[in-house]
Design an enzyme around this catalytic site. Structure first.
Site, PDB file in Angstrom:
ATOM      1  N   SER A  15      -7.330   7.579   8.300  1.00  0.00           N
ATOM      2  CA  SER A  15      -7.610   7.809   7.099  1.00  0.00           C
ATOM      3  C   SER A  15      -7.657   9.419   6.570  1.00  0.00           C
ATOM      4  O   SER A  15      -9.366   9.955   7.266  1.00  0.00           O
ATOM      5  CB  SER A  15      -8.528   6.727   6.357  1.00  0.00           C
ATOM      6  OG  SER A  15      -9.136   7.534   5.466  1.00  0.00           O
ATOM      7  N   HIS A  40      -3.324   7.810   7.613  1.00  0.00           N
ATOM      8  CA  HIS A  40      -3.410   7.057   6.701  1.00  0.00           C
ATOM      9  C   HIS A  40      -4.539   7.166   5.157  1.00  0.00           C
ATOM     10  O   HIS A  40      -4.694   8.774   5.447  1.00  0.00           O
ATOM     11  CB  HIS A  40      -4.532   6.600   6.699  1.00  0.00           C
ATOM     12  CG  HIS A  40      -5.019   4.855   5.796  1.00  0.00           C
ATOM     13  ND1 HIS A  40      -3.884   4.104   5.719  1.00  0.00           N
ATOM     14  CD2 HIS A  40      -5.621   5.256   4.698  1.00  0.00           C
ATOM     15  CE1 HIS A  40      -4.589   3.064   4.860  1.00  0.00           C
ATOM     16  NE2 HIS A  40      -5.738   3.650   4.498  1.00  0.00           N
ATOM     17  N   ASP A  42      -5.905   7.554   1.799  1.00  0.00           N
ATOM     18  CA  ASP A  42      -6.885   6.506   0.448  1.00  0.00           C
ATOM     19  C   ASP A  42      -7.005   7.237  -1.149  1.00  0.00           C
ATOM     20  O   ASP A  42      -7.214   8.128  -1.308  1.00  0.00           O
ATOM     21  CB  ASP A  42      -7.459   6.284   0.758  1.00  0.00           C
ATOM     22  CG  ASP A  42      -8.384   5.317   2.086  1.00  0.00           C
ATOM     23  OD1 ASP A  42      -7.309   4.158   2.330  1.00  0.00           O
ATOM     24  OD2 ASP A  42      -8.098   6.006   3.252  1.00  0.00           O
ATOM     25  N   MET A  44      -7.454   6.737  -4.354  1.00  0.00           N
ATOM     26  CA  MET A  44      -8.362   5.695  -5.818  1.00  0.00           C
ATOM     27  C   MET A  44      -8.546   5.683  -6.954  1.00  0.00           C
ATOM     28  O   MET A  44      -8.646   7.399  -7.095  1.00  0.00           O
ATOM     29  CB  MET A  44      -9.522   5.748  -4.666  1.00  0.00           C
ATOM     30  CG  MET A  44      -9.920   5.518  -3.596  1.00  0.00           C
ATOM     31  SD  MET A  44     -11.674   5.610  -2.542  1.00  0.00           S
ATOM     32  CE  MET A  44     -11.378   5.403  -1.333  1.00  0.00           C
ATOM     33  N   HIS A  73      -2.231   4.496   0.925  1.00  0.00           N
ATOM     34  CA  HIS A  73      -3.231   3.101   0.894  1.00  0.00           C
ATOM     35  C   HIS A  73      -3.758   3.091  -0.954  1.00  0.00           C
ATOM     36  O   HIS A  73      -4.451   3.955  -1.521  1.00  0.00           O
ATOM     37  CB  HIS A  73      -3.986   2.864   1.480  1.00  0.00           C
ATOM     38  CG  HIS A  73      -5.080   1.344   0.943  1.00  0.00           C
ATOM     39  ND1 HIS A  73      -6.304   1.448   2.107  1.00  0.00           N
ATOM     40  CD2 HIS A  73      -4.680   0.155   0.358  1.00  0.00           C
ATOM     41  CE1 HIS A  73      -6.977   0.064   0.993  1.00  0.00           C
ATOM     42  NE2 HIS A  73      -6.667  -0.476   0.712  1.00  0.00           N
ATOM     43  N   MET A  75      -5.273   2.256  -4.136  1.00  0.00           N
ATOM     44  CA  MET A  75      -6.395   1.798  -4.335  1.00  0.00           C
ATOM     45  C   MET A  75      -6.554   1.863  -6.209  1.00  0.00           C
ATOM     46  O   MET A  75      -7.480   2.409  -6.500  1.00  0.00           O
ATOM     47  CB  MET A  75      -8.072   1.744  -3.741  1.00  0.00           C
ATOM     48  CG  MET A  75      -7.549   1.181  -2.146  1.00  0.00           C
ATOM     49  SD  MET A  75      -8.868   1.767  -0.670  1.00  0.00           S
ATOM     50  CE  MET A  75      -7.682   3.641  -1.184  1.00  0.00           C
ATOM     51  N   MET A 144      -8.247  -5.558   5.213  1.00  0.00           N
ATOM     52  CA  MET A 144      -9.803  -5.149   4.685  1.00  0.00           C
ATOM     53  C   MET A 144     -10.823  -5.583   5.433  1.00  0.00           C
ATOM     54  O   MET A 144     -11.161  -6.551   5.312  1.00  0.00           O
ATOM     55  CB  MET A 144     -10.294  -4.691   3.394  1.00  0.00           C
ATOM     56  CG  MET A 144      -8.706  -3.711   2.586  1.00  0.00           C
ATOM     57  SD  MET A 144      -8.308  -2.211   2.766  1.00  0.00           S
ATOM     58  CE  MET A 144      -9.679  -1.560   2.681  1.00  0.00           C
ATOM     59  N   ASP A 180      -8.440  -2.178   8.328  1.00  0.00           N
ATOM     60  CA  ASP A 180      -8.839  -0.782   7.810  1.00  0.00           C
ATOM     61  C   ASP A 180     -10.210  -0.751   7.964  1.00  0.00           C
ATOM     62  O   ASP A 180     -10.739  -1.657   6.544  1.00  0.00           O
ATOM     63  CB  ASP A 180      -7.890  -0.678   6.397  1.00  0.00           C
ATOM     64  CG  ASP A 180      -8.087   0.841   6.025  1.00  0.00           C
ATOM     65  OD1 ASP A 180      -9.652   1.521   5.728  1.00  0.00           O
ATOM     66  OD2 ASP A 180      -7.632   0.824   4.343  1.00  0.00           O
TER      67      ASP A 180
HETATM   68  C1  DX5 Z   1     -12.367   2.551   2.481  1.00  0.00           C
HETATM   69  C2  DX5 Z   1     -10.871   2.874   3.161  1.00  0.00           C
HETATM   70  C3  DX5 Z   1     -10.731   3.625   4.178  1.00  0.00           C
HETATM   71  C4  DX5 Z   1     -11.738   4.143   4.774  1.00  0.00           C
HETATM   72  C5  DX5 Z   1     -11.590   3.807   6.464  1.00  0.00           C
HETATM   73  O1  DX5 Z   1     -11.655   1.905   1.214  1.00  0.00           O
HETATM   74  O2  DX5 Z   1      -8.815   2.264   2.829  1.00  0.00           O
HETATM   75  O3  DX5 Z   1      -9.128   3.560   4.675  1.00  0.00           O
HETATM   76  O4  DX5 Z   1     -11.075   6.039   4.880  1.00  0.00           O
HETATM   77  O5  DX5 Z   1     -12.478   4.638   6.908  1.00  0.00           O
HETATM   78  P1  DX5 Z   1     -13.870   4.507   7.785  1.00  0.00           P
HETATM   79  O6  DX5 Z   1     -12.860   4.541   9.528  1.00  0.00           O
HETATM   80  O7  DX5 Z   1     -14.299   5.515   7.957  1.00  0.00           O
HETATM   81  O8  DX5 Z   1     -14.597   2.752   7.351  1.00  0.00           O
HETATM   82 ZN    ZN Z   2      -7.882   2.721   3.284  1.00  0.00          ZN
END
Ligand code: DX5
Ligand code: ZN
Length: 236
Positions: A15, A40, A42, A44, A73, A75, A144, A180
């Site tokens: 990620s 990956h 993320d 947000m 991904h 969010m 998750m 994840d």
């Molecule tokens: C959390 C993300 C993950 C996160 C994972 O909201 O969706 O992808 O980056 O990070 P680690 O591996 O550090 O838990």
């Molecule tokens: Zn993620």
């Protein structure tokens, strides 16, 4: 739909949430050269989760640096109005949360109609049963194992049961299980034993390395992969 992988090969998806935000292109090239399988991303929105990262323009800018597979991904809530922009930015997979809008079924149909692979993410508090209802629309279900919003959180063990139930569902449905949050060489064996195909890892991949010292990324990826594969071997 073509299968994305067989279970003999666990995929590691770093990620970029844990990468250097001023240097995404080089960070992605470094982890790919060091042997990761997917990237990956993320996204947000500061509303669905209490953190903000970036949007489709950033995805479009980093797309040319990704040779493997762009796993986006989202969010974001409501998500519908942004799906097209992320597809146009070059996402190979768009994963949305069950809670991402009023009509998750319709949102997943929209991703399918954009010609992108569709993923459904289940928060730790989201029930397994929603997957049962939506599985025919998706290529991947993301469990998750932390509450979404931040990297570096502690793995939530209670989610193993959900992964196992999905693994049973997979015996007669065609989809992949992604996990994840909080994945390290210590937690990888348990999620693989439960049935995970793809392991997202942010801090466990990027910690202690840099684009000037990418070997560390390679060592981190190798450590997670070996731990994951050791669980596969035990399964036989
Ligand atoms: C959390 C993300 C993950 C996160 C994972 O909201 O969706 O992808 O980056 O990070 P680690 O591996 O550090 O838990
Ligand atoms: Zn993620």
């Amino acid at each position: 739909m073509e299968p994305l992988l067989s279970r003999e090969s666990i995929k590691i998806a770093p990620s970029i949430l844990s990468a250097d935000f001023a240097n995404f292109g080089k960070e992605i090239e470094a982890v790919e050269e060091q042997g990761c399988d997917w990237i990956h991303i993320d996204v947000m929105d500061g509303h669905f989760v209490p953190n903000i990262t970036f949007g489709p323009e950033t995805c479009k800018a980093i797309r040319p640096h990704i040779k493997t597979f762009m796993d986006v991904h989202l969010m974001i809530s409501p998500v519908d109005q942004y799906l097209e922009a992320f597809a146009e930015a070059g996402a190979d997979m768009i994963t949305i949360h069950f809670e991402a809008g009023q009509h998750i079924h319709r949102s997943l149909q929209a991703i399918n109609s954009l010609g992108v692979k569709a993923g459904l993410a289940l928060n730790p508090g989201t029930s397994y049963e929603v997957a049962d209802q939506l599985v025919d629309l998706v290529d991947l279900i993301c469990v998750m194992t932390v509450n979404p919003g931040f990297g570096g959180q502690k793995f939530i063990t209670s989610q193993l049961r959900k992964i196992e139930r999905l693994s049973n569902l997979k015996k007669h449905k065609d989809f992949l299980i992604e996990v994840d949050g909080g994945i390290t060489a210590d937690t990888a064996p348990s999620v693989v034993s439960a049935g995970a195909d793809i392991l997202v890892a942010g801090s466990a991949v990027f910690s202690n390395g840099s684009v000037n010292n990418p070997i560390v990324y390679g060592q981190n990826i190798k450590r997670i992969r070996e731990a994951a594969e050791s669980a596969l071997k035990i399964e036989g």
